[in-house]
Design a protein around this motif. Sequence first.
Motif, mmCIF file in Angstrom:
data_model
loop_
_atom_site.group_PDB
_atom_site.id
_atom_site.type_symbol
_atom_site.label_atom_id
_atom_site.label_comp_id
_atom_site.label_asym_id
_atom_site.label_seq_id
_atom_site.Cartn_x
_atom_site.Cartn_y
_atom_site.Cartn_z
ATOM 1 N N ARG A 122 -14.783 4.779 12.024
ATOM 2 C CA ARG A 122 -14.009 3.778 12.072
ATOM 3 C C ARG A 122 -13.276 4.319 10.138
ATOM 4 O O ARG A 122 -14.733 4.152 9.615
ATOM 5 C CB ARG A 122 -13.526 2.418 12.026
ATOM 6 N N ALA A 123 -12.503 3.959 9.844
ATOM 7 C CA ALA A 123 -11.609 3.364 8.110
ATOM 8 C C ALA A 123 -11.131 2.774 8.079
ATOM 9 O O ALA A 123 -9.817 1.985 8.710
ATOM 10 C CB ALA A 123 -11.520 4.616 7.908
ATOM 11 N N ASP A 124 -11.488 1.372 7.203
ATOM 12 C CA ASP A 124 -11.450 -0.078 6.611
ATOM 13 C C ASP A 124 -10.607 0.330 5.246
ATOM 14 O O ASP A 124 -11.143 1.172 4.218
ATOM 15 C CB ASP A 124 -12.388 -0.850 7.047
ATOM 16 N N PHE A 125 -9.398 0.705 5.203
ATOM 17 C CA PHE A 125 -8.445 1.117 3.938
ATOM 18 C C PHE A 125 -7.720 -0.436 3.538
ATOM 19 O O PHE A 125 -7.434 -1.304 4.196
ATOM 20 C CB PHE A 125 -7.344 2.560 4.708
ATOM 21 N N ALA A 126 -7.148 -0.177 2.065
ATOM 22 C CA ALA A 126 -6.561 -1.439 1.851
ATOM 23 C C ALA A 126 -5.703 -0.280 0.207
ATOM 24 O O ALA A 126 -6.882 0.490 -0.609
ATOM 25 C CB ALA A 126 -7.241 -2.513 1.083
ATOM 26 N N TRP A 127 -4.749 -0.969 0.327
ATOM 27 C CA TRP A 127 -3.835 0.048 -1.163
ATOM 28 C C TRP A 127 -2.973 -0.642 -2.717
ATOM 29 O O TRP A 127 -3.784 -2.052 -1.570
ATOM 30 C CB TRP A 127 -2.611 0.588 -0.257
ATOM 31 N N GLU A 128 -4.042 -0.219 -3.555
ATOM 32 C CA GLU A 128 -3.528 -1.454 -4.768
ATOM 33 C C GLU A 128 -2.599 0.272 -5.505
ATOM 34 O O GLU A 128 -2.691 0.955 -5.756
ATOM 35 C CB GLU A 128 -4.512 -0.874 -4.828
ATOM 36 N N VAL A 129 -1.594 -0.916 -6.181
ATOM 37 C CA VAL A 129 -0.869 -0.371 -7.499
ATOM 38 C C VAL A 129 -1.447 -0.906 -8.142
ATOM 39 O O VAL A 129 -1.210 -1.865 -9.074
ATOM 40 C CB VAL A 129 0.853 -0.702 -6.551
ATOM 41 N N ARG A 130 -0.992 0.533 -9.106
ATOM 42 C CA ARG A 130 -2.162 -0.429 -10.439
ATOM 43 C C ARG A 130 -1.480 1.257 -11.825
ATOM 44 O O ARG A 130 -0.501 1.641 -11.118
ATOM 45 C CB ARG A 130 -3.824 0.255 -10.644
ATOM 46 N N GLY A 131 -1.453 0.660 -13.371
ATOM 47 C CA GLY A 131 -0.616 1.304 -14.348
ATOM 48 C C GLY A 131 -1.950 2.888 -13.671
ATOM 49 O O GLY A 131 -2.475 2.562 -13.372
ATOM 50 N N VAL A 132 -1.048 3.996 -14.472
ATOM 51 C CA VAL A 132 -1.387 4.933 -15.285
ATOM 52 C C VAL A 132 -2.935 4.784 -15.305
ATOM 53 O O VAL A 132 -3.411 3.975 -16.083
ATOM 54 C CB VAL A 132 -1.400 5.782 -15.938
ATOM 55 N N ASN A 133 -3.909 5.791 -15.070
ATOM 56 C CA ASN A 133 -5.579 5.908 -15.428
ATOM 57 C C ASN A 133 -6.221 4.171 -15.136
ATOM 58 O O ASN A 133 -6.953 3.901 -15.619
ATOM 59 C CB ASN A 133 -4.846 6.225 -16.708
ATOM 60 N N GLY A 134 -5.327 3.610 -14.715
ATOM 61 C CA GLY A 134 -5.738 1.592 -14.019
ATOM 62 C C GLY A 134 -5.793 1.260 -15.264
ATOM 63 O O GLY A 134 -6.531 -0.282 -15.147
ATOM 64 N N ALA A 135 -4.158 1.670 -15.977
ATOM 65 C CA ALA A 135 -3.776 0.203 -17.084
ATOM 66 C C ALA A 135 -3.515 -1.003 -16.163
ATOM 67 O O ALA A 135 -2.802 -0.718 -15.321
ATOM 68 C CB ALA A 135 -3.588 1.271 -18.024
ATOM 69 N N PRO A 136 -3.733 -2.112 -16.512
ATOM 70 C CA PRO A 136 -2.555 -3.152 -16.316
ATOM 71 C C PRO A 136 -1.498 -2.696 -16.392
ATOM 72 O O PRO A 136 -1.023 -2.416 -17.183
ATOM 73 C CB PRO A 136 -3.381 -4.304 -17.080
ATOM 74 N N ILE A 137 -1.165 -4.064 -15.194
ATOM 75 C CA ILE A 137 0.605 -3.619 -14.728
ATOM 76 C C ILE A 137 0.772 -4.779 -16.302
ATOM 77 O O ILE A 137 0.833 -6.337 -15.775
ATOM 78 C CB ILE A 137 1.301 -3.604 -14.017
ATOM 79 N N ALA A 138 1.894 -4.684 -16.945
ATOM 80 C CA ALA A 138 2.533 -5.982 -17.322
ATOM 81 C C ALA A 138 3.608 -6.428 -17.213
ATOM 82 O O ALA A 138 4.991 -5.266 -16.559
ATOM 83 C CB ALA A 138 3.029 -4.759 -18.590
ATOM 84 N N LEU A 139 3.948 -7.357 -16.329
ATOM 85 C CA LEU A 139 5.352 -8.109 -15.013
ATOM 86 C C LEU A 139 6.558 -7.872 -16.228
ATOM 87 O O LEU A 139 5.932 -9.940 -17.195
ATOM 88 C CB LEU A 139 5.166 -8.487 -14.558
ATOM 89 N N ARG A 140 7.739 -8.139 -15.922
ATOM 90 C CA ARG A 140 9.415 -9.076 -17.028
ATOM 91 C C ARG A 140 8.932 -10.166 -15.862
ATOM 92 O O ARG A 140 8.727 -10.613 -15.227
ATOM 93 C CB ARG A 140 10.132 -7.633 -17.094
#
Length: 872
Positions: A86-104
């Motif tokens: 079995r495979a346990d998975f989790a999705w994550e959205v991040r910036g390009v090359n792992g950079a943090p995302i700046a939210l408005r």
Amino acid sequence: AAPRRGSVTKGGDAKAKGKDKGAKDAPPEAAPIEAPPGASVVPLRVAGLADFARVEVSVPHLHFKGTAMFQARTASLELRNTGTVRADFAWEVRGVNGAPIALRPSQQGQDVYSVTPSAGTLAPGAAVTVTVAFSPVEVEDYSRELVCAVANTAPDAEPLVLPLSGRAIRPYCHFEVQESDYIAAGRRPAEFVSVLAPETKVIEFESLGIRVRNTKRFYLVNPTNVTYEFEWSLDAGDDGAGGAQPSVVKSPFALGAVRGSIRGGKKVEMVIDFTPATVAVVEELWRFRIHAVGIDMPVLLVGRMREPSLAFDRTRHNFGPLLVGQRNTETVLLSNEEDVPFAYAFDARSYASAGTGDGQVIAVDPDSGTVPANGTAAIAVTFMPSAEKDFNFNLVCNVKRKPTPLSINVKGEGAAIHDAVAILEGDRSLQVTPGPGHDNPCGFGEVHINQRQVKQIVVTNAGRYNFEVSWELKARGGALVPAALSLSPMYATAKRGAKTAFELSFRPVRDGPLPPGLVAVCQVTNGNRYEIQITGEGRTPRVHLSWRDHDFGPTFVHARGMPVESRTLRIANDDSVAHFCEIKWDASTAGTRAETPGVGVAGIDDETSSLARGAGGSDVAVEDLADIFEVDAPPAMLQPGESRDVTVFFKPRALRAYAATVPIEINGMYQVTVGLRGEGCELRAELATAAMHQVHFGTCNVGEEVTRTVTLVNRSRRALDVDLREATELLKATEVGVALSKATVPGQAVATLRPREAVEIALTFRPTRRIHAFTEELFCLLSARPRALLLLHGTCQAMDVRLETEAIPFGPVVLKSRATRKLQLENNGDMGARFEWNPAQLAPHFSVTPLSGHVGPGEEATFEVTFHPEYL
């Protein structure tokens, strides 16, 4: 593009290497197990699997086309588990090359990309569809990385990373209204045949009831920095109902402002009213235009009416049959599940019966009112039949703003009672007249004590419906009704078209008539009242007993073979009718009672405990009186003037007094009793002196006569039978004779002794032969019970000398030779004896030595007999 794989780099090689290493490092096979004798070895196979998780996705990257601000666009991909675990998975959205995302600030803490599902577990070979949504709020290009974290991957596996890209487009205008799936979900009715443009925006309305104004407010947003004017207009090709209605129908939609202007970065409120006049779905196609930028967007207004959720707690109610002139009320609840109150009113014409001439049959209270929001209203419906017939009404209730009225079906039936009461006497049926003061006699005549006589009373229901019947027995002046009179059942339901039977029974317990003024009252519910006058008389059966009490007196404790005391009871029927007589006497009815002489007598109706006192004052177990007093009497039917004899036996089992009451049932209902008494006493017969227990005749000679006399005394409380006939026969072997001084039968050893009377027993020894010393018991029968009285001792002396044989065979002997044989002389007598041979009788061929001598008692003498033939 080819599917993007994750956690698979070098996975195959690692697995192959793992296999080789495992094969190389595999432990040697275990040595064979030596099973103990009688046991067997059963192999247990164990399998296991160890592997890394491996997954793959169906696309290498996701790119979203230009998407207007405040809109959303979605894309899907498939995530599949290609591994063996079995495979346990989790999705994550991040910036390009792992950079943090700046939210408005306008993003309210959420990124423009969202993933569904964000985490989960995949079984081997399973797959899941993942949806990625792009919802921009500002105009710019959005680049992200979608990373799938999978647990238990190979150490050298590459992470699964999907590039995400999307571009936001600034619209000239935005409707802040909930998106509708009216068209996309196929909810548009088929009767609307007009074709809508793909860019048509749908705004839906829902009205609770008709002729109700429903207002929808929303904002038009100008995301630009330029002020422009807008205009609403009904589409020229729309006739007001999507082509389904004529244009003369008034439009149910009303816009608060059909034109206006919006400054850049601002928004304006729009108000649209929907007032339905029908229950059908309504469509209107409008055009929203901004001439300055050339925007012409179709907007479809859809309105539908929803019935207010008001309903009765039932759709029908049947009052069933109800007597004419009676009334029955049922409460009906009108419930309102809406958040606003509704007014209601019943249509009186729906339940009016003036035209039928039946008068008012149904009443509703209240006939109008208001049902509160999320509440109920209780309405009482009353049924009042005025005729013997069926009634059926559909009560109509009009609810304000509800297009369809509510209704409830009410049924009922007017009923009348048709009853009749009759007394059955054999084949006759005597009708009972209803009402007080009528003469309705019911006589039982003469009835034997405890005999039950029944009169059948039948209530007939000739109507169509059941009714209740109740009875009551009354005596004159409020006196108590005799217990001998009963009626069953006291309450019953008379079924329609059927007859219900009641039993009036008379069971007297004593002689005499019933008191005057006894009445059985029958009351039919909501019907007639009947009164029946009751008479009757109780009488004792005329059965005569020859005696009612008997005392057996002292009686020997019974043993097998002893004579039984008995008494005959004669039962005679002196009545004019036959009677069935049965003696109820067994272990269940006799009971267990006994008592000590001089203390009192216990009968079956005594409350003595389960132990009685013995003669010595000790506790003794009680006995079954049915075994003490035996009654031999099967049940019999005695005809008038007939009689029968019953034998009663008394068999005491212990030294105590007995008493019993034997019940005799007549006809199974009347009982007379017979008292029985008796006492168990000891059988005591003793010799006058103790020395008489041993009688010695001494040593006698043949022909000599010796007589001894003993005295037997009866010390019992009653007469005793002495019988020595069997003992006389047994003593003949020892030549001893027995005689009684008081023989009841001349010449026989039989006598009867009264209490404290004695008899002499003469014992005579007259031997005619030698008799060895003997000791014999003298047995006698005392009232048929064997008893050892004494011991007899004696002997008779005599001489008993015998040769061993009467012939001596020598066989052939040679002349002038000698042959010798031995011969024994035995003395079996009680005295010594001399012997002597006569040689003259033996000569010349035989000779004996010794010729004379003496042999003592029990001794032997041996002779030599010689054969010496002298000539042929």
